[in-house]
Design an enzyme around this catalytic site. Structure first.
Site, mmCIF file in Angstrom:
data_model
loop_
_atom_site.group_PDB
_atom_site.id
_atom_site.type_symbol
_atom_site.label_atom_id
_atom_site.label_comp_id
_atom_site.label_asym_id
_atom_site.label_seq_id
_atom_site.Cartn_x
_atom_site.Cartn_y
_atom_site.Cartn_z
ATOM 1 N N THR A 19 59.654 44.575 3.045
ATOM 2 C CA THR A 19 60.367 43.480 2.375
ATOM 3 C C THR A 19 60.916 42.442 3.333
ATOM 4 O O THR A 19 60.913 41.250 3.038
ATOM 5 C CB THR A 19 61.544 44.082 1.561
ATOM 6 O OG1 THR A 19 61.003 45.026 0.654
ATOM 7 C CG2 THR A 19 62.297 43.037 0.792
ATOM 8 N N SER A 64 55.510 49.827 3.297
ATOM 9 C CA SER A 64 55.569 51.080 4.061
ATOM 10 C C SER A 64 55.146 52.297 3.243
ATOM 11 O O SER A 64 54.966 53.384 3.803
ATOM 12 C CB SER A 64 56.944 51.284 4.687
ATOM 13 O OG SER A 64 57.865 51.757 3.759
ATOM 14 N N SER A 65 54.941 52.146 1.943
ATOM 15 C CA SER A 65 54.387 53.266 1.170
ATOM 16 C C SER A 65 52.955 53.545 1.614
ATOM 17 O O SER A 65 52.411 54.613 1.327
ATOM 18 C CB SER A 65 54.368 52.942 -0.319
ATOM 19 O OG SER A 65 55.589 52.410 -0.713
ATOM 20 N N ASP A 96 61.045 52.278 2.764
ATOM 21 C CA ASP A 96 60.645 53.495 2.046
ATOM 22 C C ASP A 96 60.257 54.653 2.962
ATOM 23 O O ASP A 96 60.596 55.797 2.702
ATOM 24 C CB ASP A 96 59.503 53.195 1.072
ATOM 25 C CG ASP A 96 59.967 52.350 -0.109
ATOM 26 O OD1 ASP A 96 61.193 52.250 -0.315
ATOM 27 O OD2 ASP A 96 59.113 51.788 -0.817
ATOM 28 N N GLN A 285 67.186 71.532 0.708
ATOM 29 C CA GLN A 285 67.093 70.360 -0.176
ATOM 30 C C GLN A 285 68.384 69.549 -0.131
ATOM 31 O O GLN A 285 68.417 68.411 -0.585
ATOM 32 C CB GLN A 285 66.893 70.807 -1.635
ATOM 33 C CG GLN A 285 65.577 71.457 -1.907
ATOM 34 C CD GLN A 285 65.460 71.965 -3.351
ATOM 35 O OE1 GLN A 285 66.262 71.626 -4.217
ATOM 36 N NE2 GLN A 285 64.454 72.768 -3.600
HETATM 37 N N1 ASP Z 1 58.378 49.075 -0.592
HETATM 38 C C1 ASP Z 1 58.969 48.401 0.533
HETATM 39 C C2 ASP Z 1 58.478 49.089 1.789
HETATM 40 O O1 ASP Z 1 58.907 50.158 2.091
HETATM 41 C C3 ASP Z 1 60.435 48.404 0.454
HETATM 42 C C4 ASP Z 1 61.117 47.835 1.673
HETATM 43 O O2 ASP Z 1 60.550 47.181 2.488
HETATM 44 O O3 ASP Z 1 62.292 48.066 1.829
HETATM 45 O O4 ASP Z 1 57.650 48.551 2.471
#
Ligand code: ASP
Length: 349
Positions: A19, A64-65, A96, A285
């Site tokens: 982001t 980053s997913s 993420d 956990q």
């Molecule tokens: N989905 C985004 C990522 O992890 C969220 C972020 O950048 O904070 O790349």
């Protein structure tokens, strides 16, 4: 890529995606990566730093997913190649999986004598209320800071977010929407950014030799599965994960201080997996606290079945530690011995 090699100092800003480096497309309204060379327009405060800032952008920048271990390898090699040219490194990364990446890098790099500071943001850098500007400025300041001997103030892989600096392999993303997205529940902050940056000297790790140069271990064995225990878990699900052919190690995410069901079928499957040679690591956990398999009978049965303790390691860190150790060592008993040792400040032991 925009690298200046005329001055062997400054900070290298590495943009992997996320982001922080996105801008709203006026036509579609969706977030798209912006031209990183325009960063100075978005954050003109960066010009006020006495330090020289260069940047490198991964192509294409990714959410980053989509991070894979191959990105960690590229990142580690980029830092290795540029290590002598910069005082420190700032890695812009989606939030993420930031804790996974920071953890993995900490195990892949030995003899670190400079800062590798991961940061990102919850709102894009171009938006009015962005947290990215603060996070970036603090990360650059920390990565470029040196003590009176010219040594890096925080020679560690860390995460800088919302005024806190956390050890990378102790960090967790704990808030999907708030600016306080990270914490390190089992380890104190390494620094706090307020009017000044306040360093928590007693908790920062310093290398034995400052100028040894880093060693990168880029062999990663990703054959790890995670079994999250929950009420109602079926025998079939446990069997599939514990005895699945694709895994060399299984992280058991257990209750509280390392407890799991005491049903004979469950313990029998755990014993069978252990006898088959799998590495079984017990991680709680809970957000904080540690595994102690000597407290309850249910924990003790796991220990007797061949499960080893992850102490207060996070799952993110356990994954990076296993990938790295299994990549380097073919012998599972060696991996098990090293898992129980504190290698990079990831466990309180
Ligand atoms: N989905 C985004 C990522 O992890 C969220 C972020 O950048 O904070 O790349």
């Amino acid at each position: 890529m925009n690298l200046f090699k005329d001055k062997d100092s400054g900070v290298l800003l590495i943009y992997t995606g996320g982001t922080i480096g996105m801008k709203e497309d006026p036509q579609s309204g969706t977030l798209k990566p912006f031209d990183f060379n325009a960063l100075m327009e978005e954050v003109p405060e960066l010009r006020k730093f006495a330090t020289h800032i260069d940047s490198y952008t991964f192509n294409p920048p990714i959410d980053s997913s989509d991070v894979e271990p191959s990105l960690w390898v590229s990142l580690a090699h980029l830092i290795e190649q540029e290590y002598n040219h910069y005082d420190g490194f700032v890695v812009l990364h989606g939030t993420d999986t930031m804790a996974y990446s920071a953890s993995a890098l900490s195990f892949m790099i030995d003899d670190l004598g400079k800062s590798i500071v991961f940061t990102g943001s919850q709102l894009p850098i171009g938006s009015l209320r962005t947290d990215g500007r603060e996070n970036l400025i603090s990360a650059v300041e920390i990565a470029s800071s040196k003590d009176s001997k010219g040594h890096s103030m925080v020679p560690e892989v860390c995460i800088c977010f919302n005024s806190g600096l956390y050890r990378g392999n102790r960090s967790r993303k704990i808030n999907a929407t708030g600016f306080d997205a990270f914490t390190s529940p089992n380890y104190p902050q390494l620094a706090t950014a307020g009017i000044n940056i306040k360093y928590n000297y007693g908790y920062i790790h310093y290398p034995e030799k400052w100028d040894a140069g880093i060693t990168v271990h880029d062999e990663l064995d990703t054959r790890v599965s995670i079994l999250k225990i929950h009420p109602g878990i079926t025998r079939q699900a446990v069997r599939d994960i514990l005895l699945g052919e694709g895994s060399r190690a299984v992280i058991l995410e257990t209750y509280g201080s390392g407890n799991a069901p005491s049903s004979p079928w469950f313990l029998e499957l755990v014993s069978e997996a252990s006898r088959s040679g799998k590495i079984l690591l017990n991680v709680t956990q809970c957000l904080s606290g540690d595994v102690n398999m000597d407290i309850y009978a249910t924990g003790k049965s796991l220990k007797e079945a061949g499960v080893i303790s992850g102490y207060d390691i996070t799952t993110e860190s356990a994954l990076g530690k296993l990938f790295s150790l299994m990549g380097r060592y073919k012998d599972n008993s060696r991996v098990k011995t090293l898992l129980e040792m504190n290698l990079k400040g990831e466990i309180s032991k």
